[in-house]
Enzyme design. Sequence first.
Site, PDB file in Angstrom:
ATOM      1  N   GLU A 155      97.202  34.110  31.704  1.00 43.74           N
ATOM      2  CA  GLU A 155      96.809  35.499  31.406  1.00 43.74           C
ATOM      3  C   GLU A 155      97.932  36.232  30.673  1.00 43.74           C
ATOM      4  OE1 GLU A 155      94.732  37.635  34.505  1.00 43.74           O
ATOM      5  OE2 GLU A 155      95.954  39.414  34.114  1.00 43.74           O
ATOM      6  N   HIS A 168      89.523  40.628  28.834  1.00 46.21           N
ATOM      7  CA  HIS A 168      89.105  41.403  30.001  1.00 46.21           C
ATOM      8  C   HIS A 168      88.441  42.653  29.425  1.00 46.21           C
ATOM      9  CE1 HIS A 168      92.428  39.701  32.882  1.00 46.21           C
ATOM     10  NE2 HIS A 168      92.095  38.816  31.961  1.00 46.21           N
ATOM     11  N   ALA A 204      81.203  46.921  38.221  1.00 42.50           N
ATOM     12  CA  ALA A 204      81.247  45.763  37.314  1.00 42.50           C
ATOM     13  C   ALA A 204      79.860  45.147  37.097  1.00 42.50           C
ATOM     14  CB  ALA A 204      82.217  44.713  37.859  1.00 42.50           C
ATOM     15  N   HIS A 257      89.105  44.349  48.107  1.00 40.13           N
ATOM     16  CA  HIS A 257      89.455  45.364  47.110  1.00 40.13           C
ATOM     17  C   HIS A 257      89.973  46.619  47.827  1.00 40.13           C
ATOM     18  CE1 HIS A 257      88.934  48.511  44.077  1.00 40.13           C
ATOM     19  NE2 HIS A 257      89.118  47.521  43.205  1.00 40.13           N
ATOM     20  N   LYS A 313      77.793  40.272  43.182  1.00 39.02           N
ATOM     21  CA  LYS A 313      78.347  40.277  41.813  1.00 39.02           C
ATOM     22  C   LYS A 313      78.471  38.853  41.284  1.00 39.02           C
ATOM     23  CE  LYS A 313      82.786  41.444  41.290  1.00 39.02           C
ATOM     24  NZ  LYS A 313      84.011  42.239  41.068  1.00 39.02           N
TER      25      LYS A 313
HETATM   26  P1  FAD Z   1      83.706  46.205  41.269  1.00 37.70           P
HETATM   27  O1  FAD Z   1      83.298  44.803  41.407  1.00 37.70           O
HETATM   28  O2  FAD Z   1      82.739  47.158  40.673  1.00 37.70           O
HETATM   29  O3  FAD Z   1      84.161  46.713  42.712  1.00 37.70           O
HETATM   30  C1  FAD Z   1      84.923  47.908  42.898  1.00 37.70           C
HETATM   31  C2  FAD Z   1      84.690  48.415  44.309  1.00 37.70           C
HETATM   32  O4  FAD Z   1      83.342  48.897  44.408  1.00 37.70           O
HETATM   33  C3  FAD Z   1      84.833  47.345  45.401  1.00 37.70           C
HETATM   34  O5  FAD Z   1      85.369  47.962  46.542  1.00 37.70           O
HETATM   35  C4  FAD Z   1      83.390  46.905  45.650  1.00 37.70           C
HETATM   36  O6  FAD Z   1      83.192  46.390  46.957  1.00 37.70           O
HETATM   37  C5  FAD Z   1      82.656  48.224  45.463  1.00 37.70           C
HETATM   38  N1  FAD Z   1      81.261  48.072  45.028  1.00 37.70           N
HETATM   39  C6  FAD Z   1      80.762  47.186  44.133  1.00 37.70           C
HETATM   40  N2  FAD Z   1      79.446  47.386  43.957  1.00 37.70           N
HETATM   41  C7  FAD Z   1      79.097  48.443  44.717  1.00 37.70           C
HETATM   42  C8  FAD Z   1      77.892  49.163  44.957  1.00 37.70           C
HETATM   43  N3  FAD Z   1      76.751  48.816  44.347  1.00 37.70           N
HETATM   44  N4  FAD Z   1      77.921  50.212  45.809  1.00 37.70           N
HETATM   45  C9  FAD Z   1      79.069  50.593  46.443  1.00 37.70           C
HETATM   46  N5  FAD Z   1      80.256  49.937  46.254  1.00 37.70           N
HETATM   47  C10 FAD Z   1      80.260  48.889  45.421  1.00 37.70           C
HETATM   48  N6  FAD Z   1      91.926  46.334  35.454  1.00 37.70           N
HETATM   49  C11 FAD Z   1      92.103  46.783  34.190  1.00 37.70           C
HETATM   50  O7  FAD Z   1      92.113  48.005  33.969  1.00 37.70           O
HETATM   51  N7  FAD Z   1      92.286  45.911  33.131  1.00 37.70           N
HETATM   52  C12 FAD Z   1      92.282  44.568  33.298  1.00 37.70           C
HETATM   53  O8  FAD Z   1      92.456  43.826  32.343  1.00 37.70           O
HETATM   54  C13 FAD Z   1      92.102  44.051  34.617  1.00 37.70           C
HETATM   55  N8  FAD Z   1      92.081  42.727  34.847  1.00 37.70           N
HETATM   56  C14 FAD Z   1      91.862  42.247  36.104  1.00 37.70           C
HETATM   57  C15 FAD Z   1      91.818  40.876  36.306  1.00 37.70           C
HETATM   58  C16 FAD Z   1      91.607  40.350  37.576  1.00 37.70           C
HETATM   59  C17 FAD Z   1      91.561  38.842  37.756  1.00 37.70           C
HETATM   60  C18 FAD Z   1      91.455  41.223  38.679  1.00 37.70           C
HETATM   61  C19 FAD Z   1      91.270  40.666  40.063  1.00 37.70           C
HETATM   62  C20 FAD Z   1      91.506  42.606  38.501  1.00 37.70           C
HETATM   63  C21 FAD Z   1      91.691  43.134  37.205  1.00 37.70           C
HETATM   64  N9  FAD Z   1      91.718  44.520  36.970  1.00 37.70           N
HETATM   65  C22 FAD Z   1      91.921  44.992  35.688  1.00 37.70           C
HETATM   66  C23 FAD Z   1      91.611  45.481  38.071  1.00 37.70           C
HETATM   67  C24 FAD Z   1      90.181  46.033  38.285  1.00 37.70           C
HETATM   68  O9  FAD Z   1      89.709  46.705  37.144  1.00 37.70           O
HETATM   69  C25 FAD Z   1      90.252  47.005  39.474  1.00 37.70           C
HETATM   70  O10 FAD Z   1      90.574  46.326  40.655  1.00 37.70           O
HETATM   71  C26 FAD Z   1      89.048  47.892  39.706  1.00 37.70           C
HETATM   72  O11 FAD Z   1      89.405  48.866  40.683  1.00 37.70           O
HETATM   73  C27 FAD Z   1      87.821  47.191  40.267  1.00 37.70           C
HETATM   74  O12 FAD Z   1      87.272  46.361  39.380  1.00 37.70           O
HETATM   75  P2  FAD Z   1      86.125  45.318  39.855  1.00 37.70           P
HETATM   76  O13 FAD Z   1      85.639  44.705  38.623  1.00 37.70           O
HETATM   77  O14 FAD Z   1      86.635  44.474  40.951  1.00 37.70           O
HETATM   78  O15 FAD Z   1      85.056  46.359  40.437  1.00 37.70           O
END
Ligand code: FAD
Length: 285
Positions: free
Chosen positions: A17, A77, A124, A148, A164
């Site tokens: 990465e 990403h 997401a 998370h 997801k």
């Molecule tokens: P989600 O999957 O949407 O989850 C976020 C929160 O919402 C979780 O607590 C989940 O349980 C909850 N949730 C999901 N669906 C629902 C629903 N329907 N109702 C209620 N709650 C729900 N960030 C950046 O800005 N840029 C990057 O390039 C980047 N790269 C990353 C790469 C990796 C491998 C990882 C692990 C993280 C990365 N992140 C990055 C961080 C990420 O954007 C953050 O952690 C962000 O807060 C959550 O993203 P997510 O896609 O996990 O969100």
Amino acid sequence: MTRIADLLAAGRTWSFEFFPPKTPEGVVAFDEAVSALAELKPSYASVTYGALGSTRDTTRDLVIRSNQEQAFPFMPHLTCVGHTRGELIELLESYKAGGVENILALAGDPPADGSDPGGDFTYATELIELIRSVGDFAVGVAAFPEIHPRSPDRETDRRYLAEKLALADFGVTQFFFDANDYRVMIEELADLGSEVPVIPGVMPFVSTPGTRRMAKMNGSVIPDALEARLDEVDGDAEATRQLGVAVAADLVSELLDFGVPGIHLYALNRAQSIQEIYAQLGLPH
Ligand code: FAD
């Protein structure tokens, strides 16, 4: 074959990465690290995306260029919080036209000051649906072995993660230091019927304060023994880097024993630590 879903189906992946550099010198360092790490013949690489779109063009340009220059695919990403549907469709269309076949679909973090980011997305899963509607991309998602930071509890975290993953092709985890956290997450997902491959993310850290800051932000626990070793090397950049290599190599070795689908190493735009991990473990390349 450049879809990561196909690569995973064919065997264990090895990936690195990178982040989009902010200066011309940073771009030179990025290119040097990519060239050096290309010799390890990774399955794919990924490039992060600045929260709320702050690196939109840099990430896109680097990914499309690197994808064309290297023999392995580069995956951008992409975060959706703060973006409109139209903005993301435009970006996804440019990825499609640029030959990109893989996207890591993320929500992204809302602004730290609590202000409303605007835009059309919260989670997401909404981005995955949009990506699927634009093109035939392989889609990865984020997973957090230690849950998370915004999840209210473990059960809720795992339920949303399994939902997801069901829409995605694979997951990649946040960094963690205890292999058991990864193993337990995989067992909990299996209990929910989820068998989509989740690739552990391993960070060979290079800075003591940086590691502590990132671990706090991501909800990653630093075990007491590692805290003590970090205290010992604090202020000595090379000793810290070497500790990062030793810790990451031990973790990779334990993860390989679990039979993980792949290993994703946070390269932090540097080649040396990853080259040393490969050498220490005699990894295939
Ligand atoms: P989600 O999957 O949407 O989850 C976020 C929160 O919402 C979780 O607590 C989940 O349980 C909850 N949730 C999901 N669906 C629902 C629903 N329907 N109702 C209620 N709650 C729900 N960030 C950046 O800005 N840029 C990057 O390039 C980047 N790269 C990353 C790469 C990796 C491998 C990882 C692990 C993280 C990365 N992140 C990055 C961080 C990420 O954007 C953050 O952690 C962000 O807060 C959550 O993203 P997510 O896609 O996990 O969100």
